[in-house]
Design a protein around this motif. Structure first.
Motif, PDB file in Angstrom:
ATOM      1  N   LYS A 309       5.158   4.039   3.252  1.00 22.91           N
ATOM      2  CA  LYS A 309       5.187   2.973   2.248  1.00 22.91           C
ATOM      3  C   LYS A 309       4.585   3.464   0.929  1.00 22.91           C
ATOM      4  N   VAL A 313       6.574   3.348  -2.624  1.00 27.63           N
ATOM      5  CA  VAL A 313       6.004   2.703  -3.820  1.00 27.63           C
ATOM      6  C   VAL A 313       5.844   3.730  -4.946  1.00 27.63           C
ATOM      7  N   TYR A 317       7.378   3.704  -8.700  1.00 26.80           N
ATOM      8  CA  TYR A 317       6.425   3.706  -9.824  1.00 26.80           C
ATOM      9  C   TYR A 317       6.790   4.830 -10.804  1.00 26.80           C
ATOM     10  N   PRO A 328       5.649  -3.675 -13.097  1.00 27.04           N
ATOM     11  CA  PRO A 328       5.144  -5.000 -12.687  1.00 27.04           C
ATOM     12  C   PRO A 328       3.721  -4.915 -12.149  1.00 27.04           C
ATOM     13  N   ALA A 329       2.975  -5.989 -12.314  1.00 27.99           N
ATOM     14  CA  ALA A 329       1.570  -6.025 -11.877  1.00 27.99           C
ATOM     15  C   ALA A 329       1.441  -5.735 -10.374  1.00 27.99           C
ATOM     16  N   GLY A 330       2.380  -6.272  -9.591  1.00 30.37           N
ATOM     17  CA  GLY A 330       2.327  -6.063  -8.133  1.00 30.37           C
ATOM     18  C   GLY A 330       2.506  -4.601  -7.770  1.00 30.37           C
ATOM     19  N   LEU A 331       3.445  -3.948  -8.441  1.00 31.36           N
ATOM     20  CA  LEU A 331       3.696  -2.530  -8.177  1.00 31.36           C
ATOM     21  C   LEU A 331       2.497  -1.696  -8.603  1.00 31.36           C
ATOM     22  N   ASN A 332       1.910  -2.047  -9.746  1.00 33.56           N
ATOM     23  CA  ASN A 332       0.739  -1.332 -10.249  1.00 33.56           C
ATOM     24  C   ASN A 332      -0.433  -1.460  -9.270  1.00 33.56           C
ATOM     25  N   PHE A 333      -0.607  -2.671  -8.721  1.00 33.43           N
ATOM     26  CA  PHE A 333      -1.680  -2.923  -7.746  1.00 33.43           C
ATOM     27  C   PHE A 333      -1.459  -2.064  -6.490  1.00 33.43           C
ATOM     28  N   GLN A 334      -0.224  -2.068  -5.985  1.00 32.46           N
ATOM     29  CA  GLN A 334       0.083  -1.284  -4.789  1.00 32.46           C
ATOM     30  C   GLN A 334      -0.144   0.209  -5.040  1.00 32.46           C
ATOM     31  N   HIS A 335       0.277   0.659  -6.223  1.00 30.61           N
ATOM     32  CA  HIS A 335       0.124   2.081  -6.551  1.00 30.61           C
ATOM     33  C   HIS A 335      -1.355   2.479  -6.570  1.00 30.61           C
TER      34      HIS A 335
END
Length: 606
Positions: A309, A313, A317, A328-335
């Motif tokens: 995963k 991601v 990114y 996106p904020a969600g992608l940035n958080f996951q990264h």
């Protein structure tokens, strides 16, 4: 398409490698220059002033032995601090370094030293001295052998300390001698004679000038990608031009270098040294990639899911970042989360401070480059040949583009000739082949363009894409062209257990392959699957291993044109090695040798 570079640095370059070195010693006297491992595996550090003192004595020793300008001095040794001292001393004495790999057999070692008319030879140990003793009658010019750690005889063979003592006395009797030597070396004077490890026939001696090496280092320094604050880890064979160009770059930039040529110690050393950059052949990155992926597969369960995963991601990114899209904020958080959980641990394996790796000597698979990029480790692919002093193209950190080898060095020109052959012209191009005028004429035309033998293309920004070695391209009996290196690189990215994958099929109705597995990777698989008691040969013949490799071949085939697909393959019961003569010291496959050795096996697949 045209790309313009600032070449003003070329008007202020040092005149020769001796001046380049002494300028660096004067500028950075008290800063660290080198570090190297001692017998107890601790690291010894040396300043530029200390290195300069030892180089002075060794250069003085060579002059005391009667070395004249452009006379050749051999170095037959693995990569180590003493190799660098010897090379610098030869340059400062106005001689010309002739390189010999420690793995070179006795016959070729004798040929190289005789063809180059070496007067002195630096020999690493008793193994290298024995080669020289056994062929002494064929080496009429070799007056003295200087050993790093071998046995001396008080006559023909002396050690570094004895050479240094000789030099100290000679310089005391001739004050200002080294300054005179440095001032007298012409830019066009011979600096190195590097013999190519050809796949057929005798090695060819490539004549490279002082101006070529000074240019190489100065051009890389001018790119601004390295500074005095960097720390290099150097393991590459110094007998290969890739290692030599990094030494020239160090003189130009002033960073420190940690040196240890033991390939099996690379990963351990990276963790200890914590360098900011390193040069390597693609095989090193393939092995590291394979090890990381197979470890995760062995972990299984939740850890493997998190790992997969994280890279899913990470790829998204990086795709958005490269396209200039908003993240996106969600992608940035996951990264950020996966950086803590996964990517940082991969970086830690390489010491945690690497800004980038430089890959050269063979083609790097872009999927593997992207894998490391996601983890925060850039691999900058470059391109060059022995005949062009190694460095000719390199990607820059801020404009790195996978699948290309970057733009040319400032001051170097490139164009595509007949059949899209890559032609190169510039200060790094060789003077010619030693004692081989006909071979020189074949490769170096009257206008100074070197014909590389590589097929390529240029993108809109002037980056070079190598599409294959012209001699390696083959046509099937159906008339379709196939580029084996591209297929081979795809398989290595798909199969983490692969060491080598060699494609054949010239004038045949379909393509076939020979496969070897990485001994460390398959041993790891064996330990996880209850086969730790089996040998390499037994492992590669297991039905489950054969089935696994077949799956990877089919996955590779799904990415290929129909005429490129691998219809049959066979696994060798051993990996290819430098010692067997099937790999060059820079870890490139000698395709002709492999084909000759296994022609019957290849034929059996038709």
């Amino acid at each position: 398409m045209s790309t313009t570079f600032d070449t003003s640095f070329m008007s202020t370059m040092p005149a020769n490698t001796a001046v380049q070195f002494w300028d660096r010693v004067a500028k950075s006297a008290d800063k660290e220059a080198f570090r190297y491992p001692t017998k107890d595996e601790s690291w010894e550090s040396v300043t530029w002033a200390q290195a300069g003192e030892m180089v002075s004595k060794l250069a003085g020793g060579l002059l005391a032995l009667g070395l004249q300008p452009e006379m050749r001095v051999g170095i037959s040794s693995g990569t180590r601090y003493e190799w660098v001292l010897a090379d610098l001393a030869i340059g400062c004495a106005a001689g010309a370094t002739t390189t010999v790999y420690p793995t070179t057999n006795e016959e070729d070692t004798s040929y190289i030293l005789a063809d180059s008319e070496c007067r002195v030879v630096f020999a690493e140990d008793d193994e290298q001295i024995t080669k020289l003793r056994n062929r002494k009658s064929e080496l009429p010019y070799v007056a003295k052998v200087v050993t790093f750690e071998g046995t001396t005889d008080g006559d023909w063979v002396i050690n570094l300390e004895e050479l240094a003592a000789l030099g100290e006395a000679h310089l005391a009797a001739n004050p200002g001698l080294l300054e005179q030597k440095a001032a007298g070396i012409r830019p066009e004077q011979l600096a190195t004679l590097v013999y190519t490890s050809g796949t057929t026939g005798r090695p060819k001696g490539v004549r490279l000038r002082h101006s070529s090496w000074v240019y190489e280092g100065s051009a890389i320094a001018d790119l601004g990608i390295l500074s005095e604050d960097d720390l290099q880890f150097l393991w590459l064979p110094m007998a290969h031009v890739f290692g030599k160009v990094l030494l020239s770059t160090q003189m130009a930039c002033g960073f420190a270098t940690a040196i240890d040529g033991r390939v099996d110690k690379i990963v351990d050393n990276l963790a200890v040294v914590q360098p900011t950059f390193m040069g390597a052949a693609p095989r090193i990155f393939e092995k590291a990639y394979g090890r990381i992926v197979t470890m995760q597969e062995a972990e299984g369960g939740l850890k493997e899911k998190i790992f997969n995963k994280a890279f899913e991601v990470g790829r998204e990114y990086e795709r958005r970042k490269e396209a200039g899209e908003k993240i996106p904020a969600g992608l940035n958080f996951q990264h950020n989360l996966f950086d803590k959980l996964v990517y940082s641990k991969i970086r830690a394996r390489f010491g945690g401070r690497v800004r980038f790796f430089i890959s050269g000597a063979a083609a790097l698979n872009s999927d593997i480059a992207q894998f490391f990029n996601v983890a925060g480790i850039q691999i900058l692919e470059g391109y060059g040949l022995t005949e062009t002093s190694a460095g000719t193209f390199v990607n820059r950190p801020d404009t790195n583009k996978f699948g290309t080898v970057g733009q040319p060095f400032p001051g170097t020109q490139v164009r595509l000739g007949d059949g899209d052959e890559v032609l190169i012209k510039g200060p790094g191009v060789m003077e010619g082949y030693h004692n081989m005028p006909e071979e020189t004429q074949k490769s170096l035309d009257a206008d100074g363009w070197f014909h590389t033998g590589d097929k390529g293309a240029l993108d809109e920004e002037g980056r070079l894409i190598i599409t294959g070695r012209i001699k390696e391209l083959f046509k099937t009996s159906g008339g379709k062209y196939v580029a084996p290196p591209a297929i081979e690189a795809k398989f290595k990215a798909v199969c983490p257990y692969a060491s080598q994958f060699m494609v054949f099929g010239a004038e045949r109705q379909y393509c076939v392959a020979l496969v070897t597995l990485d001994p460390d990777a398959i041993a790891g698989w064996a330990a996880e699957n209850g086969h730790e008691d089996k040998s390499y040969t037994e492992l590669v013949n297991l039905p489950e291993v054969q089935e696994m490799i077949e799956g990877h071949v089919q996955e590779t085939n799904s990415q290929l044109n129909r005429w490129e697909t691998i219809k049959k393959w066979r696994m060798l019961d051993h990996d290819l090695t430098i010692e067997s003569g099937e790999l060059t010291p820079s870890m490139k496959v000698k395709r002709n040798v492999v084909q000759a050795n296994y022609q019957d096996l290849i034929d059996s697949m038709y």
